[in-house]
Design a protein around this motif. Structure first.
Motif, short mmCIF file in Angstrom:
data_model
loop_
_atom_site.label_atom_id
_atom_site.label_comp_id
_atom_site.label_asym_id
_atom_site.label_seq_id
_atom_site.Cartn_x
_atom_site.Cartn_y
_atom_site.Cartn_z
N SER A 36 0.83 -1.21 0.00
CA SER A 36 0.00 0.00 0.00
C SER A 36 0.87 1.26 0.00
O SER A 36 0.45 2.29 -0.53
CB SER A 36 -0.97 0.00 1.18
N GLN A 37 2.09 1.16 0.55
CA GLN A 37 2.97 2.34 0.51
C GLN A 37 3.44 2.62 -0.91
O GLN A 37 3.62 3.77 -1.29
CB GLN A 37 4.17 2.13 1.44
N THR A 38 3.67 1.54 -1.72
CA THR A 38 4.08 1.80 -3.10
C THR A 38 2.93 2.43 -3.88
O THR A 38 3.14 3.33 -4.69
CB THR A 38 4.52 0.51 -3.82
N VAL A 39 1.69 1.99 -3.59
CA VAL A 39 0.54 2.60 -4.27
C VAL A 39 0.41 4.06 -3.84
O VAL A 39 0.11 4.93 -4.66
CB VAL A 39 -0.74 1.80 -3.95
N ALA A 40 0.67 4.33 -2.54
CA ALA A 40 0.60 5.70 -2.06
C ALA A 40 1.63 6.57 -2.77
O ALA A 40 1.35 7.72 -3.12
CB ALA A 40 0.80 5.75 -0.55
N ALA A 41 2.84 6.02 -3.00
CA ALA A 41 3.88 6.77 -3.70
C ALA A 41 3.42 7.09 -5.12
O ALA A 41 3.62 8.20 -5.63
CB ALA A 41 5.19 5.98 -3.71
N PHE A 42 2.79 6.11 -5.78
CA PHE A 42 2.29 6.33 -7.14
C PHE A 42 1.17 7.37 -7.13
O PHE A 42 1.16 8.31 -7.93
CB PHE A 42 1.78 5.01 -7.72
N ALA A 69 5.98 8.20 -8.43
CA ALA A 69 6.43 7.05 -9.21
C ALA A 69 5.73 7.04 -10.55
O ALA A 69 4.58 7.47 -10.67
CB ALA A 69 6.13 5.76 -8.45
N ALA A 70 6.43 6.54 -11.58
CA ALA A 70 5.84 6.50 -12.92
C ALA A 70 5.03 5.24 -13.14
O ALA A 70 4.20 5.18 -14.04
CB ALA A 70 6.94 6.61 -13.97
N MET A 71 5.32 4.19 -12.34
CA MET A 71 4.56 2.95 -12.45
C MET A 71 4.40 2.36 -11.05
O MET A 71 5.15 2.71 -10.13
CB MET A 71 5.30 1.92 -13.33
N ALA A 72 3.44 1.45 -10.90
CA ALA A 72 3.28 0.72 -9.65
C ALA A 72 2.45 -0.52 -9.93
O ALA A 72 1.68 -0.55 -10.90
CB ALA A 72 2.59 1.57 -8.59
N ILE A 73 2.67 -1.54 -9.12
CA ILE A 73 1.85 -2.75 -9.23
C ILE A 73 0.76 -2.63 -8.18
O ILE A 73 1.03 -2.66 -6.98
CB ILE A 73 2.72 -4.01 -9.01
N GLY A 74 -0.47 -2.40 -8.66
CA GLY A 74 -1.56 -2.15 -7.72
C GLY A 74 -2.76 -3.01 -8.05
O GLY A 74 -2.88 -3.56 -9.14
#
Lengths: 310, 428
Positions: free
Chosen positions: B259-265, B270-275
């Motif tokens: 969820s933190q990577t999605v928050a960064a996106f 971020a230019a991409m994320a796996i969500g």
């Protein structure tokens, strides 16, 4: 729980003559101690007993909920634990980390107590308010506040130092250092208040006598003030050792459950990961028993050493 | 005398209580058709719409059943383990019906936590429309313990404005994804090429699966780790390759969760994320809401899709429930087609019935890449109670972090992970 400093008068043996009343006294004492001992037995001895018992079993969630039979393992959990290189790594990290925190809070606390005993009322009040604020902050809240201050993108510390993007929790020692600083911050007030009370309780006549004898300030501090403060210092040290050895919240919150690849684990967090998250209650109980034995022996050794030197 | 009495009492006490406590599970209990039906559901980040749907279902259920009162308690997802374990240990404090994550199922079943619903499911006509691979996540050893309430699949979110500006196309293979991410960070040093996390297991798994590996394999009743096979190692290496200073620097990304990577996106970092499809609300609430699109996460060959993890939540009936039939009826109502559709309308959760999925895909192009991913085939984590321990001890995230920080090479880290997984499978 203040230590009794009055020495027992030696050579006074009046036992035969006072046998009758003493037996009565013992009974009265037992009656007075009964409520406390019932509570202590119920709340301390019984859980401790269960902890030891559980540590001898293969006791996981299926066993607890009655879905799998209990298997007595004897000392297998201890063998597993002591044979795990990670346990020794975590134990060493815990000892060093706790030592740094204890020394840090004692030094800061004592230094500020000395400062407070010499400061004017207004700055002293401000100092005490600041210290009590730190003391009153719940561990969880304090940990998060420190994390925000040291946040890599939005933290005030990186902003002031011009270190935008620097992560304080990525390197092992940097992360331990940050947590140690937070722990010193929240545990120095106890040391400071205790030592301040001790310093204030020293009779001015004693210091005056030392001055009249021509003792220098250093000599007064080491030969007069320190020996008088020793019992208090001992309490503060033992308390700090016990607290800092058992630290959980700060490590768990500030390093996200033990840091990158578990580099910042301490014993309590390690036990939690094994016992509760991993649902290996038997192994977790074994860690608990080892920790209790370690803490009891450290404290025992320290108390004995203190008795001998004083 | 007193001492002797105390010693004797101590010995008796030891003899009486010389084993750790175990819950008594011999009581089969009644099957009542009235009274209070206790339900546990998870507390979502914004729970209001979910409560509205559930309240409708309760009103309908109570109207159809005399003398039945449904009481719902919303549990925080993070503290679920202690609540569920407590309920297994003390049936008196257990609910009748509960929502739970499908990765927790094997552990719960090992604790006799949930009732076997296989027979009930056979009698339920709607069950035939459940997506088979999603229904599989509710099964242990051929028995079904829950109705899949909604499913969650992950795909690749990307920034349309950044890709247009740099003249890039969405990657067609995982290798291309790495080079695209690197090119973006080279052009925009403030941005992660792709936001990935050392603790993001469900982004790592598709990499392992797409490379032809798996984390463990089953042989009869025994499981063994396969994370140290060449294919799985290649997948883990390819994922860890993203945690580099020129894509997603380890100092920032090694500790990130999904969820933190999605928050960064969502925050534009971020230019991409796996969500997941379930992350839509979070991204739409962020700075990039008008500038993103989603494609399936590619596999190793152009045109292929990396197998996704079949996440999702189930509704089940507690084994200790005294209202089993009533509980099952409530599960078929709340987990049925009508209320799955209502949950999708309220929360955006993906239904588990194929016909309901098709129905909503027509009006919602956002879901197309996720449904495409599901139809290309999903995979699951090892369905064994040992998974709880492997997951709790962060065995696989630790391996990724060791590689990402450069402390261990891929072979050493995966061998260590395999050894820990095998120890967990062996129960030692």
């Amino acid at each position: 729980m203040l230590p009794q400093v009055t020495p027992a008068a030696p050579g006074v043996r009046t036992r035969p003559a006072r046998r009758g009343p003493q037996r009565g006294q013992a009974r009265a004492a037992a009656l007075y101690l009964l409520p406390t001992s019932v509570i202590l037995l119920g709340l301390l001895a019984y859980p401790l007993y269960q902890l030891v018992v559980i540590s001898f079993y293969d006791y996981g969630q299926p066993q607890a909920s009655g879905a799998a039979p209990l298997v007595f393992l004897g000392f297998d959990n201890y063998v597993t634990l002591l044979g795990d290189p990670q346990f020794w790594d975590v134990l060493a990290a815990t000892v060093v980390f706790a030592a740094v925190c204890v020394v840090g809070s004692l030094l800061v606390g004592t230094a500020l107590a000395v400062l407070a005993s010499r400061a004017n009322p207004l700055p002293r009040m401000l100092l005490f308010l600041a210290a009590l604020g730190a003391w009153a902050t719940p561990a969880m809240a304090g940990s998060y506040v420190w994390l925000f201050m040291f946040d890599q993108d939005f933290g005030i510390v990186n902003e002031v130092l011009g270190l935008a993007g620097h992560s304080w929790t990525f390197e092992r020692f940097s992360a331990f250092g940050l947590v140690a600083a937070e722990i010193v911050w929240c545990s120095f007030p106890f040391v400071m208040v205790t030592m301040y009370a001790g310093i204030k309780a020293i009779a001015p006549e004693v210091l005056e006598a030392a001055a009249l004898d021509g003792a220098s300030a250093t000599r007064t501090a080491t030969s007069v003030i320190l020996p008088i403060l020793r019992p208090l210092l001992m309490i503060a040290t033992i308390q700090s050792i016990i607290w800092d050895f058992k630290v959980f919240t700060q490590i768990y919150v500030m390093t996200g459950g033990g840091g990158v690849a578990g580099q910042n684990l301490v014993l309590n967090v390690f036990a939690y990961q094994k016992a509760f998250a991993g649902e290996q209650y038997g192994l977790g109980a074994a860690i608990g028993v080892v920790m209790t034995v370690l803490l009891l022996s450290i404290t025992g050794l320290y108390v004995r050493a203190q008795r001998r030197t004083s | 005398m007193l001492k002797r009495a105390i010693a004797a009492a101590a010995i008796v006490a030891t003899a009486v209580a010389c084993a750790p406590p175990q819950a008594d599970t011999t009581d089969e209990g009644a099957d009542r058709s009235s009274g209070e039906l206790k339900v546990w559901l998870f507390q979502e980040a914004s729970n209001g719409p979910k409560e509205d749907v559930v309240d409708q279902a309760i009103a309908e259920f109570e109207a159809a059943h005399d003398d039945v009162k449904v009481n719902v308690e919303y549990l925080p997802v993070d503290g679920r383990a202690s609540r569920f374990n407590g309920a297994f240990n003390d049936p008196d404090s257990a609910p009748d019906v509960a929502e739970f994550g499908n990765t927790d199922l094997a552990g719960y079943v090992a604790s006799n936590g949930f009732a076997d619903l296989s027979g009930d499911l056979d009698q339920w006509p709607d069950a035939a429309d459940l997506v088979p691979e999603v229904l599989d996540t509710a099964k242990i050893d051929g028995r079904t313990y829950g109705v899949p309430w909604f499913t969650g699949t992950r795909a690749l979110y990307y920034r349309t404005d950044v890709f247009t500006e740099l003249g890039l196309e969405p990657p067609a293979t995982l290798a291309e994804l790495t080079t695209t991410a690197r090119a973006i960070r080279a052009a925009k040093p403030d941005m992660y090429g792709i936001a990935v996390g050392g603790k993001y297991l469900f982004a790592l798994l598709p990499y392992v699966w797409a490379n032809g590996g798996d984390i463990a394999e089953r042989d009869g009743d025994a499981w063994s780790a396969t994370i140290d096979t060449p294919e799985a190692r290649a997948g883990l290496a390819q994922y860890a390759e993203l945690l580099r200073p020129d894509i997603c620097p380890p100092a920032q990304c090694a500790q990130l969760t999904g969820s933190q990577t999605v928050a960064a996106f969502a925050g534009g970092k971020a230019a991409m994320a796996i969500g997941g499809d379930f992350n839509r609300a979070a991204v739409d609430a962020g700075a990039v809401k008008d500038d993103y699109a989603v494609v399936p996460l590619p596999g190793t060959e152009p045109g292929s899709i990396a197998p996704a993890f079949a996440g999702g939540n189930l509704l089940g009936v507690f084994g200790s429930s005294e209202r089993r039939t009533l509980g099952w009826e409530f599960v078929t109502l709340l987990g049925g087609k009508e209320y799955q559709r209502k949950m999708y309308d309220a929360m955006g959760t993906m239904p588990t019935f194929a016909d309901v999925q098709d129905e909503i895909a027509i009006d919602d192009p956002f879901l197309a890449p996720f449904i495409e991913t599901v139809q290309a085939g999903t995979r699951f984590v090892p369905a064994t109670p040992a998974w709880t321990r492997i997951d709790a001890q962060a065995v696989l995230p630790t391996a990724v972090q060791q590689v990402a920080t450069g402390r261990q090479d891929v072979d050493t880290a995966t061998s260590a992970a395999a050894a820990e997984m095998d120890a967990a499978f062996a129960g030692s």
